[in-house]
Write an enzyme that holds these catalytic residues in place. Structure first.
Site, PDB file in Angstrom:
ATOM      1  N   HIS A 100       0.841  -1.202   0.000  1.00 21.62           N
ATOM      2  CA  HIS A 100       0.000   0.000   0.000  1.00 21.62           C
ATOM      3  C   HIS A 100       0.878   1.254   0.000  1.00 21.62           C
ATOM      4  CE1 HIS A 100      -3.231   2.816   1.206  1.00 21.62           C
ATOM      5  NE2 HIS A 100      -2.268   3.348   1.942  1.00 21.62           N
ATOM      6  N   GLU A 101       1.917   1.256   0.838  1.00 23.11           N
ATOM      7  CA  GLU A 101       2.808   2.430   0.899  1.00 23.11           C
ATOM      8  C   GLU A 101       3.561   2.617  -0.416  1.00 23.11           C
ATOM      9  OE1 GLU A 101       2.232   4.470   3.125  1.00 23.11           O
ATOM     10  OE2 GLU A 101       1.140   3.135   4.446  1.00 23.11           O
ATOM     11  N   HIS A 104       1.654   4.551  -2.891  1.00 23.26           N
ATOM     12  CA  HIS A 104       1.799   6.010  -2.834  1.00 23.26           C
ATOM     13  C   HIS A 104       3.045   6.468  -3.607  1.00 23.26           C
ATOM     14  CE1 HIS A 104      -1.546   6.701  -0.225  1.00 23.26           C
ATOM     15  NE2 HIS A 104      -1.052   5.995   0.782  1.00 23.26           N
ATOM     16  N   HIS A 108       3.168   8.993  -6.799  1.00 23.58           N
ATOM     17  CA  HIS A 108       4.082  10.129  -6.871  1.00 23.58           C
ATOM     18  C   HIS A 108       4.795  10.147  -8.224  1.00 23.58           C
ATOM     19  CE1 HIS A 108       7.755  12.384  -5.012  1.00 23.58           C
ATOM     20  NE2 HIS A 108       6.894  13.229  -5.533  1.00 23.58           N
TER      21      HIS A 108
HETATM   22 ZN   LIG Z   1      -1.970   5.314   2.471  1.00 28.97          ZN
END
Ligand SMILES: [Zn+2]
Length: 228
Positions: A100-101, A104, A108
């Site tokens: 999940h991270e 991100h 980006h």
């Molecule tokens: Zn998140």
């Protein structure tokens, strides 16, 4: 307190209860699937590194950090920071949160519009959400409508930020779910566990946004009453 005359206050209490329950549940779900090893045998670090590399993000580093569920992606340093339990452990929970991270970090890289908007809003919102409670409290105590209105405007910025956060979180989760299966980090049978861990986390953002939105509506109601 006459709750019967203030249904909005009652709604906020219910939403606040939902929010507490959601954050309680996210820990419970994480702990449950932290006991379930993934068949791939990967740790959170392994999964994060592989997903980063598969997306060409060779320059993004991964660091362990203290805390529970303190995992995040830092776009200024281009670092994925994973809590100790996620970084080291070989579990469905660990690889789900790690991916999940990384979701991100991928957002980006591809300039996902809602993430770009969220970054642009951040400095304004940081200031606005700090000053809004002060303006609202003082405005209500002194019955000074203009101060309440200013507080509402600043508070709206904070609510807008929380609403923009929702698609950012859902999108990161969808990227994680899709790539984890595609690259074989989890088997199709393990998908259910991944869904439970990541959906529980998403619900905390929804509940928090709901509480803020209802609070905003209540302040608008108070402002309208004072101006009648
Ligand atoms: Zn998140």
């Amino acid at each position: 307190m006459y709750l019967g005359n203030d249904p909005m206050f009652l709604l906020i209490l219910i939403a606040f209860g939902l929010s507490m329950w959601a954050s309680f549940r996210v820990r419970g779900t994480f702990n449950r699937y932290a006991e379930v090893p993934a068949q791939s045998g990967m740790t959170g670090y392994d999964a994060a590194r592989r997903m980063l590399d598969n997306n060409g993000l060779y320059d993004v580093q991964i660091e362990p950090i203290p805390g529970v569920l303190s995992d995040h992606y830092d776009p200024t340093k281009k670092v994925v920071r994973l809590s100790e339990a996620v970084y080291h452990e070989r579990s469905i929970s660990a690889i789900s949160v790690a991916c999940h991270e990384v979701g991100h970090a991928v957002q980006h890289k591809v300039h996902y519009p809602m993430l770009v908007l969220r970054h642009r809003m951040f400095p304004i919102v940081n200031f606005a959400s700090g000053i809004a409670p002060f303006l609202l409290i003082v405005g209500i105590i002194l019955s000074f409508s203009n101060l309440i209105l200013l507080g509402i405007i600043f508070f709206s910025a904070a609510v807008a930020f929380q609403l923009v956060t929702l698609p950012v979180e859902f999108n990161a989760t969808n990227r994680a779910k899709q790539q984890m299966v595609t690259y074989g980090f989890v088997s199709p049978q393990e998908r259910q566990g991944v869904n439970k861990v990541l959906n529980a986390a998403a619900l905390t953002y929804v509940a928090a946004a709901l509480v803020s939105l209802l609070q905003l509506l209540r302040f608008v109601g108070i402002f309208n009453q004072r101006n009648d």
